[in-house]
Design a protein around this motif. Structure first.
Motif, PDB file in Angstrom:
ATOM      1  N   ALA A 237       0.818  -1.211   0.000  1.00 37.88           N
ATOM      2  CA  ALA A 237       0.000   0.000   0.000  1.00 37.88           C
ATOM      3  C   ALA A 237       0.853   1.263   0.000  1.00 37.88           C
ATOM      4  O   ALA A 237       0.528   2.233  -0.660  1.00 37.88           O
ATOM      5  CB  ALA A 237      -0.933  -0.007   1.201  1.00 37.88           C
ATOM      6  N   ALA A 238       1.945   1.247   0.731  1.00 38.00           N
ATOM      7  CA  ALA A 238       2.773   2.453   0.793  1.00 38.00           C
ATOM      8  C   ALA A 238       3.317   2.796  -0.580  1.00 38.00           C
ATOM      9  O   ALA A 238       3.370   3.961  -0.965  1.00 38.00           O
ATOM     10  CB  ALA A 238       3.915   2.241   1.782  1.00 38.00           C
ATOM     11  N   SER A 239       3.730   1.809  -1.333  1.00 35.04           N
ATOM     12  CA  SER A 239       4.230   2.063  -2.680  1.00 35.04           C
ATOM     13  C   SER A 239       3.094   2.398  -3.631  1.00 35.04           C
ATOM     14  O   SER A 239       3.208   3.301  -4.447  1.00 35.04           O
ATOM     15  CB  SER A 239       4.980   0.820  -3.197  1.00 35.04           C
ATOM     16  N   LEU A 240       1.996   1.676  -3.515  1.00 35.74           N
ATOM     17  CA  LEU A 240       0.904   1.858  -4.454  1.00 35.74           C
ATOM     18  C   LEU A 240       0.157   3.163  -4.225  1.00 35.74           C
ATOM     19  O   LEU A 240      -0.480   3.671  -5.131  1.00 35.74           O
ATOM     20  CB  LEU A 240      -0.076   0.679  -4.373  1.00 35.74           C
ATOM     21  N   ARG A 241       0.208   3.690  -3.020  1.00 34.80           N
ATOM     22  CA  ARG A 241      -0.483   4.959  -2.802  1.00 34.80           C
ATOM     23  C   ARG A 241       0.122   6.049  -3.667  1.00 34.80           C
ATOM     24  O   ARG A 241      -0.542   6.999  -4.039  1.00 34.80           O
ATOM     25  CB  ARG A 241      -0.431   5.356  -1.333  1.00 34.80           C
ATOM     26  N   SER A 242       1.415   5.912  -3.975  1.00 33.39           N
ATOM     27  CA  SER A 242       2.052   6.910  -4.839  1.00 33.39           C
ATOM     28  C   SER A 242       1.573   6.800  -6.276  1.00 33.39           C
ATOM     29  O   SER A 242       1.921   7.606  -7.122  1.00 33.39           O
ATOM     30  CB  SER A 242       3.583   6.742  -4.810  1.00 33.39           C
ATOM     31  N   VAL A 243       0.737   5.793  -6.527  1.00 30.80           N
ATOM     32  CA  VAL A 243       0.174   5.623  -7.863  1.00 30.80           C
ATOM     33  C   VAL A 243      -0.689   6.811  -8.240  1.00 30.80           C
ATOM     34  O   VAL A 243      -0.797   7.157  -9.389  1.00 30.80           O
ATOM     35  CB  VAL A 243      -0.657   4.323  -7.907  1.00 30.80           C
ATOM     36  N   GLU A 244      -1.332   7.452  -7.280  1.00 27.56           N
ATOM     37  CA  GLU A 244      -2.268   8.492  -7.621  1.00 27.56           C
ATOM     38  C   GLU A 244      -1.652   9.872  -7.396  1.00 27.56           C
ATOM     39  O   GLU A 244      -1.270  10.162  -6.281  1.00 27.56           O
ATOM     40  CB  GLU A 244      -3.528   8.442  -6.759  1.00 27.56           C
ATOM     41  N   PRO A 245      -1.661  10.689  -8.427  1.00 30.19           N
ATOM     42  CA  PRO A 245      -1.937  10.287  -9.798  1.00 30.19           C
ATOM     43  C   PRO A 245      -0.666  10.119 -10.607  1.00 30.19           C
ATOM     44  O   PRO A 245      -0.693   9.662 -11.723  1.00 30.19           O
ATOM     45  CB  PRO A 245      -2.755  11.451 -10.333  1.00 30.19           C
ATOM     46  N   ARG A 246       0.488  10.499 -10.049  1.00 30.06           N
ATOM     47  CA  ARG A 246       1.698  10.625 -10.863  1.00 30.06           C
ATOM     48  C   ARG A 246       2.296   9.288 -11.267  1.00 30.06           C
ATOM     49  O   ARG A 246       2.776   9.127 -12.373  1.00 30.06           O
ATOM     50  CB  ARG A 246       2.755  11.435 -10.084  1.00 30.06           C
ATOM     51  N   SER A 247       2.311   8.308 -10.343  1.00 28.27           N
ATOM     52  CA  SER A 247       3.031   7.072 -10.614  1.00 28.27           C
ATOM     53  C   SER A 247       2.155   5.968 -11.158  1.00 28.27           C
ATOM     54  O   SER A 247       2.636   4.891 -11.465  1.00 28.27           O
ATOM     55  CB  SER A 247       3.710   6.578  -9.320  1.00 28.27           C
ATOM     56  N   GLY A 248       0.847   6.215 -11.257  1.00 25.92           N
ATOM     57  CA  GLY A 248      -0.055   5.163 -11.713  1.00 25.92           C
ATOM     58  C   GLY A 248       0.290   4.684 -13.100  1.00 25.92           C
ATOM     59  O   GLY A 248       0.351   3.482 -13.370  1.00 25.92           O
ATOM     60  N   ALA A 249       0.542   5.620 -14.007  1.00 27.41           N
ATOM     61  CA  ALA A 249       0.861   5.237 -15.378  1.00 27.41           C
ATOM     62  C   ALA A 249       2.153   4.419 -15.448  1.00 27.41           C
ATOM     63  O   ALA A 249       2.179   3.368 -16.083  1.00 27.41           O
ATOM     64  CB  ALA A 249       0.942   6.474 -16.260  1.00 27.41           C
ATOM     65  N   PRO A 250       3.267   4.851 -14.797  1.00 30.15           N
ATOM     66  CA  PRO A 250       4.482   4.030 -14.851  1.00 30.15           C
ATOM     67  C   PRO A 250       4.301   2.627 -14.273  1.00 30.15           C
ATOM     68  O   PRO A 250       4.803   1.658 -14.845  1.00 30.15           O
ATOM     69  CB  PRO A 250       5.486   4.842 -14.020  1.00 30.15           C
ATOM     70  N   VAL A 251       3.584   2.508 -13.156  1.00 26.68           N
ATOM     71  CA  VAL A 251       3.366   1.184 -12.573  1.00 26.68           C
ATOM     72  C   VAL A 251       2.525   0.332 -13.508  1.00 26.68           C
ATOM     73  O   VAL A 251       2.826  -0.834 -13.774  1.00 26.68           O
ATOM     74  CB  VAL A 251       2.702   1.287 -11.188  1.00 26.68           C
ATOM     75  N   GLY A 252       1.449   0.917 -14.044  1.00 26.88           N
ATOM     76  CA  GLY A 252       0.607   0.182 -14.982  1.00 26.88           C
ATOM     77  C   GLY A 252       1.377  -0.246 -16.218  1.00 26.88           C
ATOM     78  O   GLY A 252       1.230  -1.370 -16.701  1.00 26.88           O
TER      79      GLY A 252
END
Length: 219
Positions: free
Chosen positions: A37-52
């Motif tokens: 969760a700590a890593s995935l929370r950074s998904v919104e909104p900036r890192s979501g595209a790179p992780v995906g």
């Protein structure tokens, strides 16, 4: 019934998800992003595209996310401000897993040791929180899953967790943690009461006393 096996990023939860993906060498494997969760929370909104993009590049399918828990993030907290903070963190995790193409969101009903708590009050607060979360997750098109707790925690008795889950929509499922249920010798009772809600399994083992999260599960 078909079950999908998945690896958990919980074994390296201090490492950013993208770094974990770069270490994956087997295409078409399945990734269950537990305790990330700590890593995935950074998904919104900036890192979501790179992780995906990383997930797609390595042909890894995101399965679920384990929402944040512990400390003040407890759904049974009598303080409504703390409960709202916990729900907010869970919904952020739900948004993160949806962003990368997953669905299930695994939550802890409570992480509070039973003694000296007012168990009935805690269970009542938790039930109210879970009802709100269930509705919100349905609107987000993600699946809420309640994990079987450790036996010494509020909600750790099968009848207590069953009481909580029965108040929720049938689309809410249960995550069966093999270590938690065997530590309390409640495996059969949890299966009896909640087997029809089973949607997810945390397969891990212990040495008989603590929640060791051993990767090899003994028969």
């Amino acid at each position: 019934m078909k079950w999908r096996l998945a690896a958990s990023t919980g074994c390296c939860m201090d490492v950013p998800v993208l770094n974990i993906l770069e270490g994956c060498t087997r295409p078409a494997s399945r990734l269950w992003s537990s305790h990330a969760a700590a890593s995935l929370r950074s998904v919104e909104p900036r890192s979501g595209a790179p992780v995906g993009e990383g997930l797609r590049r390595w042909q890894i399918q995101p399965i679920a996310i384990h929402a944040p828990f512990g400390g003040l993030l407890d759904l049974s907290d009598p303080n409504p401000h703390h409960r709202h903070a916990a729900m907010g963190a869970i919904l952020s995790a739900a948004s993160a897993v949806r962003e990368v193409g997953g669905s299930p969101v695994v939550v802890h009903a409570t992480d509070v040791v039973r003694t000296p708590q007012n168990v009935d009050e805690r269970l009542s607060c938790c039930a109210a929180s879970l009802i709100v979360l269930a509705r919100a997750c349905q609107h987000m098109n993600v699946t809420l899953l309640v994990e079987t707790p450790l036996p010494h925690l509020v909600g750790g008795h099968p009848d207590e967790l069953a009481m909580l889950v029965r108040q929720l929509d049938r689309r809410v499922g249960v995550c069966f943690d093999t270590s938690h249920t065997t530590l309390g010798h409640h495996w059969d009772r949890f299966a009896e009461l909640l087997g029809d809600r089973l949607m997810h399994v945390h397969a891990n083992d212990h040495r008989g006393q603590f929640d060791d999260h051993l990767r090899r599960v003994r028969a």
